[in-house]
Scaffold this motif. Structure first.
Motif: not given
Length: 111
Positions: A22-44
């Motif tokens: 998952i690129p930094a442009c995603i991980s650094e810009n989603l709200a800190a309160s959002i934790t991606l679920r494993p299947y969302q990480q896999r989809a990304l």
């Protein structure tokens, strides 16, 4: 018989050939309160692989994400927009059946 893209990616993942993060442009810009679920990480990860490394990708690319109610489609869509924005795309079109989804998406980006 032709494999679906999901089946093809499952096979690639099984043998370690589907490599993407998952690129930094995603991980650094989603709200800190959002934790991606494993299947969302896999989809990304699979989306990034498809966009950057998949040799048979048509241009323009068209994908469908098959996700259940309550599975975090809005968060995934926001993450995909962050990625595409970092690649220079600036126009995004939403088709939804209620204004609530648009408002939630705006809130995800602005807050």
């Amino acid at each position: 018989m032709t494999q679906s893209l999901a089946q093809e990616f499952d096979a690639l993942a099984k043998y370690g050939a589907l490599t993407s993060q998952i690129p930094a442009c995603i991980s650094e810009n989603l709200a800190a309160s959002i934790t991606l679920r494993p299947y969302q990480q896999r989809a990304l990860e699979r989306f990034v692989f498809y966009m950057e490394k998949y040799p048979n990708r048509p241009n323009p690319a068209q994908l469908l994400f098959h996700m259940a109610t309550g599975s975090g489609k809005t968060v995934l869509m926001a993450a995909l927009i962050l990625y595409l924005y970092s690649k220079g795309q600036r126009n995004f079109l939403f088709f939804v059946n209620s204004s609530q989804i648009i408002e939630k998406t705006k809130d995800n980006f602005l807050n």
